[in-house]
Design a protein around this motif. Structure first.
Motif, mmCIF file in Angstrom:
data_model
loop_
_atom_site.group_PDB
_atom_site.id
_atom_site.type_symbol
_atom_site.label_atom_id
_atom_site.label_comp_id
_atom_site.label_asym_id
_atom_site.label_seq_id
_atom_site.Cartn_x
_atom_site.Cartn_y
_atom_site.Cartn_z
ATOM 1 N N VAL A 51 -48.926 57.131 44.582
ATOM 2 C CA VAL A 51 -47.874 58.152 44.448
ATOM 3 C C VAL A 51 -46.570 57.501 43.978
ATOM 4 O O VAL A 51 -45.888 58.011 43.083
ATOM 5 C CB VAL A 51 -47.643 58.882 45.781
ATOM 6 C CG1 VAL A 51 -46.548 59.914 45.631
ATOM 7 C CG2 VAL A 51 -48.927 59.551 46.241
ATOM 8 N N ALA A 52 -46.231 56.350 44.575
ATOM 9 C CA ALA A 52 -44.989 55.670 44.197
ATOM 10 C C ALA A 52 -45.034 55.286 42.719
ATOM 11 O O ALA A 52 -44.118 55.601 41.948
ATOM 12 C CB ALA A 52 -44.797 54.427 45.065
ATOM 13 N N GLU B 129 -53.219 49.897 37.318
ATOM 14 C CA GLU B 129 -53.884 50.331 38.564
ATOM 15 C C GLU B 129 -55.294 49.752 38.585
ATOM 16 O O GLU B 129 -56.033 49.838 37.611
ATOM 17 C CB GLU B 129 -53.913 51.863 38.642
ATOM 18 C CG GLU B 129 -54.808 52.436 39.734
ATOM 19 C CD GLU B 129 -54.485 51.937 41.146
ATOM 20 O OE1 GLU B 129 -53.345 52.075 41.601
ATOM 21 O OE2 GLU B 129 -55.414 51.392 41.813
ATOM 22 N N ARG C 230 -57.894 50.492 40.914
ATOM 23 C CA ARG C 230 -59.040 51.159 41.558
ATOM 24 C C ARG C 230 -59.863 52.008 40.596
ATOM 25 O O ARG C 230 -60.890 52.570 40.989
ATOM 26 C CB ARG C 230 -58.601 51.961 42.771
ATOM 27 C CG ARG C 230 -57.916 53.268 42.515
ATOM 28 C CD ARG C 230 -57.789 54.109 43.771
ATOM 29 N NE ARG C 230 -56.820 53.581 44.713
ATOM 30 C CZ ARG C 230 -57.040 53.469 46.021
ATOM 31 N NH1 ARG C 230 -58.183 53.837 46.536
ATOM 32 N NH2 ARG C 230 -56.104 52.990 46.802
ATOM 33 N N THR D 201 -53.909 55.617 47.419
ATOM 34 C CA THR D 201 -54.501 55.965 48.706
ATOM 35 C C THR D 201 -54.465 57.478 48.895
ATOM 36 O O THR D 201 -55.452 58.107 49.287
ATOM 37 C CB THR D 201 -53.677 55.301 49.842
ATOM 38 O OG1 THR D 201 -53.639 53.895 49.611
ATOM 39 C CG2 THR D 201 -54.280 55.578 51.202
ATOM 40 N N LYS E 140 -57.249 66.412 53.780
ATOM 41 C CA LYS E 140 -56.858 67.821 53.918
ATOM 42 C C LYS E 140 -57.979 68.758 53.492
ATOM 43 O O LYS E 140 -58.120 69.853 54.037
ATOM 44 C CB LYS E 140 -55.588 68.112 53.123
ATOM 45 C CG LYS E 140 -54.345 68.057 53.970
ATOM 46 C CD LYS E 140 -53.785 66.678 54.203
ATOM 47 C CE LYS E 140 -54.055 66.029 55.499
ATOM 48 N NZ LYS E 140 -53.488 64.692 55.623
ATOM 49 N N GLY F 212 -53.038 43.514 38.593
ATOM 50 C CA GLY F 212 -51.886 42.779 38.092
ATOM 51 C C GLY F 212 -51.428 41.684 39.048
ATOM 52 O O GLY F 212 -51.568 41.815 40.266
ATOM 53 N N GLY G 234 -48.573 49.622 47.659
ATOM 54 C CA GLY G 234 -49.045 50.435 48.779
ATOM 55 C C GLY G 234 -49.383 49.697 50.054
ATOM 56 O O GLY G 234 -48.764 48.692 50.406
ATOM 57 N N ASP H 73 -45.157 52.456 50.221
ATOM 58 C CA ASP H 73 -45.693 51.915 51.478
ATOM 59 C C ASP H 73 -45.506 50.408 51.625
ATOM 60 O O ASP H 73 -45.577 49.895 52.737
ATOM 61 C CB ASP H 73 -47.207 52.202 51.578
ATOM 62 C CG ASP H 73 -47.513 53.603 52.091
ATOM 63 O OD1 ASP H 73 -46.588 54.426 52.165
ATOM 64 O OD2 ASP H 73 -48.692 53.853 52.416
ATOM 65 N N ALA I 299 -46.416 59.994 51.548
ATOM 66 C CA ALA I 299 -46.499 60.197 50.105
ATOM 67 C C ALA I 299 -45.200 60.778 49.551
ATOM 68 O O ALA I 299 -44.719 60.350 48.496
ATOM 69 C CB ALA I 299 -47.671 61.115 49.791
HETATM 70 P P1 FAD Z 1 -50.793 53.686 47.589
HETATM 71 O O1 FAD Z 1 -51.081 55.113 47.525
HETATM 72 O O2 FAD Z 1 -51.550 52.841 48.542
HETATM 73 O O3 FAD Z 1 -50.995 53.146 46.099
HETATM 74 C C1 FAD Z 1 -50.933 51.803 45.744
HETATM 75 C C2 FAD Z 1 -51.906 51.575 44.600
HETATM 76 O O4 FAD Z 1 -51.690 50.266 44.087
HETATM 77 C C3 FAD Z 1 -53.371 51.635 45.003
HETATM 78 O O5 FAD Z 1 -54.067 52.607 44.256
HETATM 79 C C4 FAD Z 1 -53.905 50.226 44.734
HETATM 80 O O6 FAD Z 1 -55.233 50.222 44.227
HETATM 81 C C5 FAD Z 1 -52.924 49.720 43.683
HETATM 82 N N1 FAD Z 1 -52.769 48.271 43.654
HETATM 83 C C6 FAD Z 1 -52.537 47.426 44.700
HETATM 84 N N2 FAD Z 1 -52.425 46.152 44.266
HETATM 85 C C7 FAD Z 1 -52.571 46.200 42.910
HETATM 86 C C8 FAD Z 1 -52.543 45.209 41.896
HETATM 87 N N3 FAD Z 1 -52.313 43.922 42.178
HETATM 88 N N4 FAD Z 1 -52.766 45.606 40.616
HETATM 89 C C9 FAD Z 1 -52.985 46.918 40.323
HETATM 90 N N5 FAD Z 1 -53.021 47.890 41.245
HETATM 91 C C10 FAD Z 1 -52.799 47.530 42.513
HETATM 92 N N6 FAD Z 1 -49.010 60.835 53.508
HETATM 93 C C11 FAD Z 1 -48.460 62.073 53.462
HETATM 94 O O7 FAD Z 1 -47.290 62.199 53.104
HETATM 95 N N7 FAD Z 1 -49.185 63.191 53.793
HETATM 96 C C12 FAD Z 1 -50.465 63.100 54.196
HETATM 97 O O8 FAD Z 1 -51.091 64.137 54.478
HETATM 98 C C13 FAD Z 1 -51.072 61.831 54.271
HETATM 99 N N8 FAD Z 1 -52.352 61.710 54.654
HETATM 100 C C14 FAD Z 1 -52.923 60.467 54.698
HETATM 101 C C15 FAD Z 1 -54.235 60.369 55.130
HETATM 102 C C16 FAD Z 1 -54.853 59.136 55.194
HETATM 103 C C17 FAD Z 1 -56.278 59.053 55.653
HETATM 104 C C18 FAD Z 1 -54.133 57.965 54.800
HETATM 105 C C19 FAD Z 1 -54.786 56.616 54.840
HETATM 106 C C20 FAD Z 1 -52.816 58.060 54.383
HETATM 107 C C21 FAD Z 1 -52.198 59.305 54.329
HETATM 108 N N9 FAD Z 1 -50.869 59.455 53.930
HETATM 109 C C22 FAD Z 1 -50.296 60.698 53.902
HETATM 110 C C23 FAD Z 1 -50.054 58.302 53.517
HETATM 111 C C24 FAD Z 1 -50.010 58.189 51.968
HETATM 112 O O9 FAD Z 1 -51.323 58.074 51.497
HETATM 113 C C25 FAD Z 1 -49.186 56.982 51.541
HETATM 114 O O10 FAD Z 1 -47.916 57.030 52.128
HETATM 115 C C26 FAD Z 1 -49.034 56.940 50.027
HETATM 116 O O11 FAD Z 1 -50.288 56.856 49.410
HETATM 117 C C27 FAD Z 1 -48.162 55.763 49.605
HETATM 118 O O12 FAD Z 1 -48.107 55.657 48.224
HETATM 119 P P2 FAD Z 1 -47.955 54.245 47.493
HETATM 120 O O13 FAD Z 1 -47.984 54.550 46.033
HETATM 121 O O14 FAD Z 1 -46.812 53.506 48.055
HETATM 122 O O15 FAD Z 1 -49.250 53.414 47.896
#
Ligand code: FAD
Ligand code: NAD
Length: 472
Positions: free
Chosen positions: A16-17, A36, A38, A44, A54, A118, A148, A319, A327
């Motif tokens: 999301v970020a 990315e 995955r 996530t 959900k 990366g 994340g 995160d 998110a």
């Molecule tokens: P992430 O979503 O973790 O994304 C980071 C991405 O970076 C990943 O896809 C990963 O593969 C990629 N990555 C990592 N290292 C590398 C690299 N070196 N090179 C390339 N890619 C890389 N939040 C809510 O607000 N509402 C909810 O209902 C909610 N439900 C949730 C339910 C569950 C079961 C879980 C586990 C979490 C939930 N969350 C919820 C929390 C939410 O998922 C996170 O806060 C959000 O995903 C954070 O976003 P992010 O982009 O910081 O990290």
């Protein structure tokens, strides 16, 4: 991409970020690349978090309602059966359509998408191991780390996502466990525990603290939802610590638990253990040390108020840095960080970020809770209104829960809103807006709310804070 091309912004992580920052940067006319690993965008949240959980929460709630809550509504149903494989397919369909939607938005906003992992080669270059095994690199004037988080492991238990699972296993089980023990009564434990309890598992939640719901949930609201979840069949062991686990048997796992303040040990046995003791920042293999960046004791990248690491053109959001792991928090930061890059200003109000737990009923809150206000020595007043006195909740035969306002004792300014009840997650948007605009409870109480709606409970709780509610 080639090593010679320099982008305005290179983003590591398409969660999301990362993906929101990429779209925003594209909209601002920046040349942007998002990496990315995955194989799908959305991180996530879209792939194994918010969205799939959900879907299962919604459909398991429907199933549970059809099984247990139709007779008094004048609906006779027979032969209700769970088709778990199809429930999982419905979940996958939602996830796939949303991740594809982001790819479309990337194209629309001229975002280059690289599928691979990366790592920093130097302060301006990210080396990428592509998913097809080959390698490339991208140079960026600015680099954004948005990698994340991951679930925190429990020492002594090996996660196989079948018998010992994290949330990732909990959204993909192939059969309903007979007995499930959840370590940790936070949001993940209660959401995923609810899903499997509704589908027929005997679920016991073991929580170290004296209340469920994780950090931030108001104690009174926590007690209220615990009562309702207990009525639904979930069991709770509070003030109880899991001290060790034994997963050596083929199809069961044993846990040693003890009273948090010391006391008699007890052994729990289950066919599935859900480890839900929190999440931790994920920054492995980025070669942070190679460019001199460090994380704090909790693994978070250290940043300033403009999301800069100590290398000013490398920023970090979501995160993997400070703040709640949510998110919508990541999304706010994504817009702000791009605005800091392009316009030198950006804005996130960390005091007005709502939290929602999607159990039934839902729990939602924004701002401070009673314990936090007491600790800060703030004089406050409280107003509450129960859904059992709200006409719409009564009509829907869904009236467990309450709305609670906390407001400054002198000025009446809203300091916190806490809701447990049907649609609390939608209703909290009004509380968040009120907090953001510095409203008083009287501002809310003197605003017309449509009848008959659940939102009238929100208005009446506000009225109860500065004066009296009408219907209670
Ligand atoms: P992430 O979503 O973790 O994304 C980071 C991405 O970076 C990943 O896809 C990963 O593969 C990629 N990555 C990592 N290292 C590398 C690299 N070196 N090179 C390339 N890619 C890389 N939040 C809510 O607000 N509402 C909810 O209902 C909610 N439900 C949730 C339910 C569950 C079961 C879980 C586990 C979490 C939930 N969350 C919820 C929390 C939410 O998922 C996170 O806060 C959000 O995903 C954070 O976003 P992010 O982009 O910081 O990290
Ligand atoms: P959490 O921090 O919300 O809860 C973990 C719980 O485990 C705490 O209550 C803690 O006291 C307890 N615990 C820790 N060690 C223990 C032990 N040894 N024995 C017993 N209990 C123990 O973490 P989570 O539920 O894993 O969620 C992780 C993150 O994901 C959170 O930041 C949450 O915000 C996010 N998330 C959000 C949503 C949502 O917004 N609806 C849904 C799922 C996840």
């Amino acid at each position: 991409a080639t090593a010679t091309e320099e982008k305005d912004l290179v983003i590591i992580g398409g969660g999301v970020a990362g993906y929101v920052a990429a779209i925003k940067a594209g909209q601002e006319g920046l040349k942007v690349t998002c990496i990315e690993k995955r194989g799908a965008l959305g991180g996530t949240c879209l792939n194994v978090g918010c969205i799939p959980s959900k879907s299962l929460l919604n459909n398991s709630h429907l199933y549970h309602t059809v099984l247990h809550d139709t007779k008094n509504r004048g609906i006779d149903v027979e032969g209700v059966k769970l088709n778990l494989a199809n429930m999982m397919k419905a979940k996958e369909t939602s996830v796939n359509s949303l991740t594809k939607g982001i790819e479309f938005l990337f194209k629309k906003n001229n975002v280059e998408y690289i599928k691979g992992t990366g790592a920093f080669a130097d302060e301006h270059t990210v080396a990428v191991r592509l998913m097809d095994g080959s390698e490339t690199s991208v140079r960026g004037k600015n680099i954004l780390i948005a990698t994340g988080s991951e679930s925190t492991p429990f020492p002594g238990l090996t996660i196989d996502e079948k018998k010992v699972i994290t949330s990732t296993g909990a959204i993909a089980l192939e059969k309903v466990p007979k007995k499930m023990v959840v370590i940790g009564g936070g949001i993940i434990g209660l959401e995923m525990g609810s899903v499997w309890s509704r589908l027929g598992a005997e679920v016991t939640v073991v929580e170290f603290l004296g209340q469920i719901g994780g950090p931030g949930m108001d104690a009174e609201i926590s007690k209220n939802i615990q009562k309702t979840l207990t009525k639904q069949g979930m069991k709770f062991m509070l003030n109880t610590k899991v001290v060790s686990g034994d997963d050596s048997a083929a199809d069961s796992v044993k846990l040693e638990v003890e009273a948090a303040k010391g006391g008699k040990n007890q052994t729990l046995e289950a066919d599935v253990i859900l480890v839900a003791i929190g999440r931790r920042p994920y920054t492995a293999n980025l070669n942070l040390e190679g460019i001199g960046l460090e994380t704090d004791t909790r693994g978070r990248l250290v940043i300033d108020s403009e999301y800069r690491t100590k290398i000013p053109h490398i920023r970090c959001i979501g995160d993997c840095t400070f703040g709640p792991m949510l998110a919508h928090k990541a999304e706010e930061e994504a817009v702000a960080v791009v605005e800091f890059m392009t316009k030198n200003y950006g804005h996130v109000n960390y005091n007005a970020i709502p939290s929602v737990m999607y159990t039934h009923p839902e729990v939602a809150w924004v701002g401070q809770n009673e314990a936090e206000l007491k600790e800060a020595g703030v004089k406050y007043k409280v107003g509450t209104f129960p859904f059992s006195a709200n006409s719409r909740a009564k009509t829907n035969q869904d009236s467990d829960g309450m709305v609670k306002f906390l407001a400054d004792a002198e000025t009446d300014r809203i300091l916190g809103v806490h809701i447990v009840g049907p649609n609390a997650g939608e209703m909290i948007a009004e509380g968040t807006l009120a907090l953001e605009y510095g409203a008083s409870t009287e501002d809310v109480g003197r605003t017309s709310h449509a009848h008959p709606t659940l939102a009238e409970a929100f208005k009446e709780a506000a009225m109860a804070t500065y004066g009296k509610a009408i219907h209670y």
